[in-house]
Design an enzyme around this catalytic site. Structure first.
Site, PDB file in Angstrom:
ATOM      1  N   SER A 140      46.207 -19.352  12.303  1.00 39.77           N
ATOM      2  CA  SER A 140      45.251 -19.361  13.421  1.00 39.77           C
ATOM      3  C   SER A 140      45.999 -19.829  14.660  1.00 39.77           C
ATOM      4  O   SER A 140      47.104 -20.385  14.539  1.00 39.77           O
ATOM      5  CB  SER A 140      44.128 -20.366  13.092  1.00 39.77           C
ATOM      6  OG  SER A 140      43.317 -20.623  14.208  1.00 39.77           O
ATOM      7  N   TYR A 153      40.978 -28.737   9.828  1.00 37.24           N
ATOM      8  CA  TYR A 153      41.280 -27.302   9.944  1.00 37.24           C
ATOM      9  C   TYR A 153      42.611 -27.083  10.666  1.00 37.24           C
ATOM     10  O   TYR A 153      43.475 -26.341  10.194  1.00 37.24           O
ATOM     11  CB  TYR A 153      40.134 -26.608  10.701  1.00 37.24           C
ATOM     12  CG  TYR A 153      40.289 -25.113  10.810  1.00 37.24           C
ATOM     13  CD1 TYR A 153      40.049 -24.282   9.719  1.00 37.24           C
ATOM     14  CD2 TYR A 153      40.661 -24.510  12.011  1.00 37.24           C
ATOM     15  CE1 TYR A 153      40.189 -22.903   9.816  1.00 37.24           C
ATOM     16  CE2 TYR A 153      40.800 -23.127  12.120  1.00 37.24           C
ATOM     17  CZ  TYR A 153      40.567 -22.333  11.018  1.00 37.24           C
ATOM     18  OH  TYR A 153      40.705 -20.961  11.118  1.00 37.24           O
TER      19      TYR A 153
HETATM   20  N1  LIG Z   1      37.000 -16.572  12.721  1.00 36.08           N
HETATM   21  C1  LIG Z   1      37.948 -17.034  13.511  1.00 36.08           C
HETATM   22  O1  LIG Z   1      37.744 -17.244  14.720  1.00 36.08           O
HETATM   23  C2  LIG Z   1      39.323 -17.304  12.953  1.00 36.08           C
HETATM   24  C3  LIG Z   1      40.346 -17.600  13.855  1.00 36.08           C
HETATM   25  C4  LIG Z   1      41.617 -17.857  13.347  1.00 36.08           C
HETATM   26  C5  LIG Z   1      41.849 -17.818  11.988  1.00 36.08           C
HETATM   27  N2  LIG Z   1      40.818 -17.540  11.129  1.00 36.08           N
HETATM   28  C6  LIG Z   1      41.114 -17.523   9.702  1.00 36.08           C
HETATM   29  O2  LIG Z   1      40.883 -16.207   9.237  1.00 36.08           O
HETATM   30  C7  LIG Z   1      40.652 -16.241   7.824  1.00 36.08           C
HETATM   31  C8  LIG Z   1      39.450 -15.372   7.519  1.00 36.08           C
HETATM   32  O3  LIG Z   1      38.309 -15.958   8.100  1.00 36.08           O
HETATM   33  P1  LIG Z   1      37.151 -15.102   8.805  1.00 36.08           P
HETATM   34  O4  LIG Z   1      37.242 -15.381  10.237  1.00 36.08           O
HETATM   35  O5  LIG Z   1      37.191 -13.716   8.346  1.00 36.08           O
HETATM   36  O6  LIG Z   1      35.844 -15.877   8.274  1.00 36.08           O
HETATM   37  P2  LIG Z   1      35.020 -15.708   6.902  1.00 36.08           P
HETATM   38  O7  LIG Z   1      34.384 -17.002   6.645  1.00 36.08           O
HETATM   39  O8  LIG Z   1      34.182 -14.491   7.031  1.00 36.08           O
HETATM   40  O9  LIG Z   1      36.133 -15.369   5.815  1.00 36.08           O
HETATM   41  C9  LIG Z   1      36.703 -16.313   4.974  1.00 36.08           C
HETATM   42  C10 LIG Z   1      36.535 -15.817   3.569  1.00 36.08           C
HETATM   43  O10 LIG Z   1      37.227 -16.715   2.679  1.00 36.08           O
HETATM   44  C11 LIG Z   1      36.415 -16.842   1.536  1.00 36.08           C
HETATM   45  N3  LIG Z   1      36.718 -18.068   0.815  1.00 36.08           N
HETATM   46  C12 LIG Z   1      36.426 -19.350   1.161  1.00 36.08           C
HETATM   47  N4  LIG Z   1      36.806 -20.185   0.191  1.00 36.08           N
HETATM   48  C13 LIG Z   1      37.356 -19.428  -0.790  1.00 36.08           C
HETATM   49  C14 LIG Z   1      37.910 -19.716  -2.052  1.00 36.08           C
HETATM   50  N5  LIG Z   1      37.991 -20.981  -2.526  1.00 36.08           N
HETATM   51  N6  LIG Z   1      38.375 -18.699  -2.799  1.00 36.08           N
HETATM   52  C15 LIG Z   1      38.296 -17.421  -2.344  1.00 36.08           C
HETATM   53  N7  LIG Z   1      37.764 -17.083  -1.168  1.00 36.08           N
HETATM   54  C16 LIG Z   1      37.299 -18.079  -0.395  1.00 36.08           C
HETATM   55  C17 LIG Z   1      34.990 -16.820   2.065  1.00 36.08           C
HETATM   56  O11 LIG Z   1      34.051 -16.523   1.034  1.00 36.08           O
HETATM   57  C18 LIG Z   1      35.077 -15.767   3.153  1.00 36.08           C
HETATM   58  O12 LIG Z   1      34.741 -14.474   2.684  1.00 36.08           O
HETATM   59  C19 LIG Z   1      40.491 -17.711   7.462  1.00 36.08           C
HETATM   60  O13 LIG Z   1      41.678 -18.197   6.890  1.00 36.08           O
HETATM   61  C20 LIG Z   1      40.241 -18.362   8.814  1.00 36.08           C
HETATM   62  O14 LIG Z   1      40.602 -19.711   8.811  1.00 36.08           O
HETATM   63  C21 LIG Z   1      39.569 -17.273  11.591  1.00 36.08           C
END
Ligand SMILES: NC(=O)c1ccc[n+]([C@@H]2O[C@H](COP(=O)([O-])OP(=O)(O)OC[C@H]3O[C@@H](n4cnc5c(N)ncnc54)[C@H](O)[C@@H]3O)[C@@H](O)[C@H]2O)c1
Length: 254
Positions: A140, A153
């Site tokens: 991120s 985080y």
């Molecule tokens: N949304 C943002 O603004 C953003 C920004 C930077 C980075 N990210 C990162 O992107 C990645 C994806 O997140 P997203 O934004 O698509 O949100 P999201 O919450 O839709 O996706 C995260 C997914 O991880 C799954 N997950 C959580 N715990 C888990 C576990 N123990 N085992 C298997 N799966 C698990 C959730 O069920 C979910 O589907 C994450 O690592 C997040 O930290 C997100």
């Protein structure tokens, strides 16, 4: 289209957001994808919609045996492995540094750091047998800079960048590339949760304040993240390893 023809990838956190968009994009580019998340139903539904070259599987990334089962499923169904998108993550609780329980810190690190580590450990034997591959971990912009109220985080996402750099240094001679995808705020569920936790009942105001600091004037989309992730997984990125790849609408430029 077709940059990933014949390639096989395992992906975590694929039920929605960035993970689902990346699975769909990789599949559209010709890849075979094992799409995983905590619950089977959503990833099975996505895989069923995509058809032949997709498999949905329940995988909790914090469990070593689940990660191993993910790799075994890829090998059994598709015969080999070319890479992994280790993307599952949780935002945890938003609040002051010293306001959280031990359990809250441990939960974020269990998924965001150890979940990625266990994913790497599970895929390495198969990538070595295939004489190389690409691992993309979702960090991120929170892996590059601080953010008040998001210490677990932010700490976890910095740890992913550190892990990526060590792995790139170790695995380069084996032709295994390792990079991080570093999105800025994405227009999806996770940012809505962070906004609402930051100021309960006033998430929309937090959203507008965050957006006003982004040069492009908006959050990036799941699909914009997917485009960069798929590039890093592909041979078009054959010279790229050991680095952070930012998609943030210009946030980090300031
Ligand atoms: N949304 C943002 O603004 C953003 C920004 C930077 C980075 N990210 C990162 O992107 C990645 C994806 O997140 P997203 O934004 O698509 O949100 P999201 O919450 O839709 O996706 C995260 C997914 O991880 C799954 N997950 C959580 N715990 C888990 C576990 N123990 N085992 C298997 N799966 C698990 C959730 O069920 C979910 O589907 C994450 O690592 C997040 O930290 C997100």
């Amino acid at each position: 289209m077709g940059d990933l023809n014949g390639k096989v990838f395992v992906m975590t956190g694929g039920a929605g957001g960035i993970g689902e968009a990346t699975a769909r994009r990789a599949h559209a580019e010709g890849a075979c994808v094992v799409i995983t998340d905590r619950e089977a139903a959503p990833v099975e539904a996505i895989a069923a919609e995509l058809g032949d070259r997709a498999l949905g599987l329940a995988v909790d990334v914090t469990r070593r045996t689940d990660n191993e089962r993910m790799v075994a499923a890829a090998l059994e169904r598709f015969g080999h492995l070319d890479g992994a998108f280790l993307n599952a993550g949780i935002e945890g609780e938003v609040g002051p540094f010293d306001s959280r329980s031990e359990a809250a810190w441990e939960k974020v690190f269990a998924v965001n750091v150890h979940g990625v580590r266990l994913g790497v450990e599970a895929v390495l034997p198969a990538l070595r047998r295939g004489l190389g591959g690409s691992i993309v971990m979702t960090s991120s912009v929170a892996g590059l800079r601080g953010a008040a109220g998001l210490a677990p985080y932010v700490s976890s996402k910095h740890a992913v960048v550190g892990m990526m750099k060590c792995l790139a240094a170790e695995l380069g001679p084996e032709h295994i590339r390792v990079n991080t995808l570093n999105p800025g705020p994405v227009a999806n569920r996770m940012m809505q949760s962070i906004e609402e936790q930051a100021n309960p009942g006033h998430g929309e105001e937090v959203h507008q304040s965050f957006e006003s600091r982004i040069p492009l004037g908006r959050y990036v989309s799941n699909e914009e993240c997917a485009g960069l992730a798929v590039f890093l997984l592909s041979d078009a990125a054959s010279g790229c390893t050991g680095n952070t790849y930012v998609v943030d609408g210009g946030l980090c430029a300031q």
